[in-house]
Design a protein around this motif. Sequence first.
Motif, PDB file in Angstrom:
ATOM      1  N   ALA A 182       0.845  -1.195   0.000  1.00 43.91           N
ATOM      2  CA  ALA A 182       0.000   0.000   0.000  1.00 43.91           C
ATOM      3  C   ALA A 182       0.878   1.241   0.000  1.00 43.91           C
ATOM      4  O   ALA A 182       1.886   1.298   0.708  1.00 43.91           O
ATOM      5  CB  ALA A 182      -0.912   0.001   1.219  1.00 43.91           C
ATOM      6  N   VAL A 183       0.498   2.222  -0.789  1.00 42.62           N
ATOM      7  CA  VAL A 183       1.205   3.510  -0.820  1.00 42.62           C
ATOM      8  C   VAL A 183       0.270   4.560  -0.238  1.00 42.62           C
ATOM      9  O   VAL A 183      -0.801   4.826  -0.798  1.00 42.62           O
ATOM     10  CB  VAL A 183       1.630   3.889  -2.248  1.00 42.62           C
ATOM     11  CG1 VAL A 183       2.401   5.208  -2.247  1.00 42.62           C
ATOM     12  CG2 VAL A 183       2.474   2.778  -2.868  1.00 42.62           C
ATOM     13  N   GLU A 184       0.651   5.130   0.889  1.00 42.57           N
ATOM     14  CA  GLU A 184      -0.229   6.036   1.619  1.00 42.57           C
ATOM     15  C   GLU A 184       0.582   6.965   2.516  1.00 42.57           C
ATOM     16  O   GLU A 184       1.499   6.524   3.202  1.00 42.57           O
ATOM     17  CB  GLU A 184      -1.230   5.242   2.463  1.00 42.57           C
ATOM     18  CG  GLU A 184      -2.150   6.047   3.337  1.00 42.57           C
ATOM     19  CD  GLU A 184      -2.955   7.076   2.573  1.00 42.57           C
ATOM     20  OE1 GLU A 184      -2.901   8.262   2.948  1.00 42.57           O
ATOM     21  OE2 GLU A 184      -3.645   6.694   1.597  1.00 42.57           O
ATOM     22  N   ALA A 185       0.206   8.253   2.515  1.00 49.93           N
ATOM     23  CA  ALA A 185       0.915   9.242   3.325  1.00 49.93           C
ATOM     24  C   ALA A 185       0.373   9.350   4.741  1.00 49.93           C
ATOM     25  O   ALA A 185       1.127   9.638   5.677  1.00 49.93           O
ATOM     26  CB  ALA A 185       0.850  10.610   2.649  1.00 49.93           C
ATOM     27  N   LEU A 186      -0.929   9.153   4.933  1.00 54.56           N
ATOM     28  CA  LEU A 186      -1.532   9.352   6.241  1.00 54.56           C
ATOM     29  C   LEU A 186      -1.303   8.122   7.123  1.00 54.56           C
ATOM     30  O   LEU A 186      -1.687   7.007   6.752  1.00 54.56           O
ATOM     31  CB  LEU A 186      -3.036   9.599   6.099  1.00 54.56           C
ATOM     32  CG  LEU A 186      -3.436  10.881   5.347  1.00 54.56           C
ATOM     33  CD1 LEU A 186      -4.949  10.946   5.163  1.00 54.56           C
ATOM     34  CD2 LEU A 186      -2.932  12.113   6.091  1.00 54.56           C
ATOM     35  N   PRO A 187      -0.679   8.307   8.299  1.00 54.02           N
ATOM     36  CA  PRO A 187      -0.392   7.152   9.168  1.00 54.02           C
ATOM     37  C   PRO A 187      -1.640   6.366   9.554  1.00 54.02           C
ATOM     38  O   PRO A 187      -1.595   5.138   9.664  1.00 54.02           O
ATOM     39  CB  PRO A 187       0.263   7.800  10.394  1.00 54.02           C
ATOM     40  CG  PRO A 187       0.790   9.114   9.922  1.00 54.02           C
ATOM     41  CD  PRO A 187      -0.158   9.572   8.854  1.00 54.02           C
ATOM     42  N   GLU A 188      -2.746   7.071   9.786  1.00 51.49           N
ATOM     43  CA  GLU A 188      -3.975   6.390  10.186  1.00 51.49           C
ATOM     44  C   GLU A 188      -4.446   5.423   9.105  1.00 51.49           C
ATOM     45  O   GLU A 188      -4.906   4.307   9.395  1.00 51.49           O
ATOM     46  CB  GLU A 188      -5.071   7.411  10.486  1.00 51.49           C
ATOM     47  CG  GLU A 188      -4.763   8.377  11.623  1.00 51.49           C
ATOM     48  CD  GLU A 188      -3.913   9.561  11.185  1.00 51.49           C
ATOM     49  OE1 GLU A 188      -3.617  10.417  12.036  1.00 51.49           O
ATOM     50  OE2 GLU A 188      -3.541   9.638   9.988  1.00 51.49           O
ATOM     51  N   ARG A 189      -4.358   5.844   7.859  1.00 50.39           N
ATOM     52  CA  ARG A 189      -4.796   4.979   6.763  1.00 50.39           C
ATOM     53  C   ARG A 189      -3.771   3.884   6.482  1.00 50.39           C
ATOM     54  O   ARG A 189      -4.142   2.775   6.092  1.00 50.39           O
ATOM     55  CB  ARG A 189      -5.068   5.818   5.521  1.00 50.39           C
ATOM     56  CG  ARG A 189      -6.217   6.796   5.720  1.00 50.39           C
ATOM     57  CD  ARG A 189      -6.614   7.500   4.447  1.00 50.39           C
ATOM     58  NE  ARG A 189      -7.717   8.427   4.680  1.00 50.39           N
ATOM     59  CZ  ARG A 189      -8.338   9.110   3.732  1.00 50.39           C
ATOM     60  NH1 ARG A 189      -7.970   8.965   2.466  1.00 50.39           N
ATOM     61  NH2 ARG A 189      -9.336   9.933   4.033  1.00 50.39           N
ATOM     62  N   ALA A 190      -2.492   4.186   6.677  1.00 48.32           N
ATOM     63  CA  ALA A 190      -1.468   3.163   6.506  1.00 48.32           C
ATOM     64  C   ALA A 190      -1.679   2.024   7.502  1.00 48.32           C
ATOM     65  O   ALA A 190      -1.524   0.841   7.171  1.00 48.32           O
ATOM     66  CB  ALA A 190      -0.083   3.772   6.678  1.00 48.32           C
ATOM     67  N   ALA A 191      -2.058   2.378   8.741  1.00 47.28           N
ATOM     68  CA  ALA A 191      -2.324   1.350   9.750  1.00 47.28           C
ATOM     69  C   ALA A 191      -3.524   0.499   9.353  1.00 47.28           C
ATOM     70  O   ALA A 191      -3.522  -0.730   9.530  1.00 47.28           O
ATOM     71  CB  ALA A 191      -2.553   2.007  11.111  1.00 47.28           C
TER      72      ALA A 191
END
Length: 350
Positions: A182-191
Amino acid sequence: MPLVVQFTGTRQVGVADEPSRPLGAGQVRIATWYSGISAGHELTAYRGSNPYLTKTWDAGARLFADGAASFSYPVSGWGYQEVGQVIEVAADVSAPRVGDVVYGIWGHRAEAVVPAGIAAERLLPAAVAPVHGVFARAGAIALNAVLAADVHLGEQLAVFGQGVIGLLATRLAGLDGGTVTAVEALPERAALAARFGAAQTVRPDVAGGAAAELRRLTGGAGADTAIELSGSYRALHEAVRSVRPTGRVVAAGFYQGDGVGLRLGEEFHHNRVEIVASQIGGTPRALGDRWNHDRLLRVFMALVADGRVGVEPLVSHVLSVAEVARAFALLDESPAQALQVVLRFPAAPA
């Protein structure tokens, strides 16, 4: 009088009265319980960036043209993820029945009249909580993108953007046998991506870009396929950079304006990358007539019903429809806190 959500201008949204429609032959009336807001498509209406607000869509020619806009403010009833209860049926209708709970696409409105044949095919499975029925459309979009990616067991897949549809695509691609980064900047969404099956998560601002990190994680080869769902041209460019030569990129985001950041003379050209558009108006051509929009909806809802796709973690807010201005402001201004925002209508059970 029933109410409807209405955009009255850029970043201006509220509720208005809407006359109740008469019920015709072969139709049913539905009282809306819940309606999910799309953080992609609908935010373009909220922000004023949707091409329908500035250009004319010629459905016959399949072209946008300069001139009078196809839509202008006020715009009422946008929204495409609804759940409600049948409260009236025409005399010639045997299914669905009064009391049935259905999901469908009738916009952010308290009441809708729809063809009985369509409603009968959209009965909410008993195992699915009513509020979770708002994910049918988002799930269909994610499933369509995964089908377009043509994922195979053991392949490496990158999913750019971990919003609602990106997270669902991550889960579905994993069910299909792919190993997902997954490629994602927001830590909440990365989790959340990890909870939805991502083997690892990469930040887009990592040194050298996400593509360099993806290549490192795959022993230098790159991903076999990438799905881009953020709607950012820069992310689409990075997705192109991330796949191996002759790899495929599924462009499934809703891109706005000029393609700043997308440079087709670089990796796209030299690595002979294939870019495929995925849009809910059609299924992948290679699948022929085996798949259509109805099947996408049915398959996704069956996955939710049997527990293979859990959507509960995606619901960040359930707000009264009277708070619709707050709902859109949350999605527009606070993406780290808002994921799937759901509007609750007065008819919803307590």
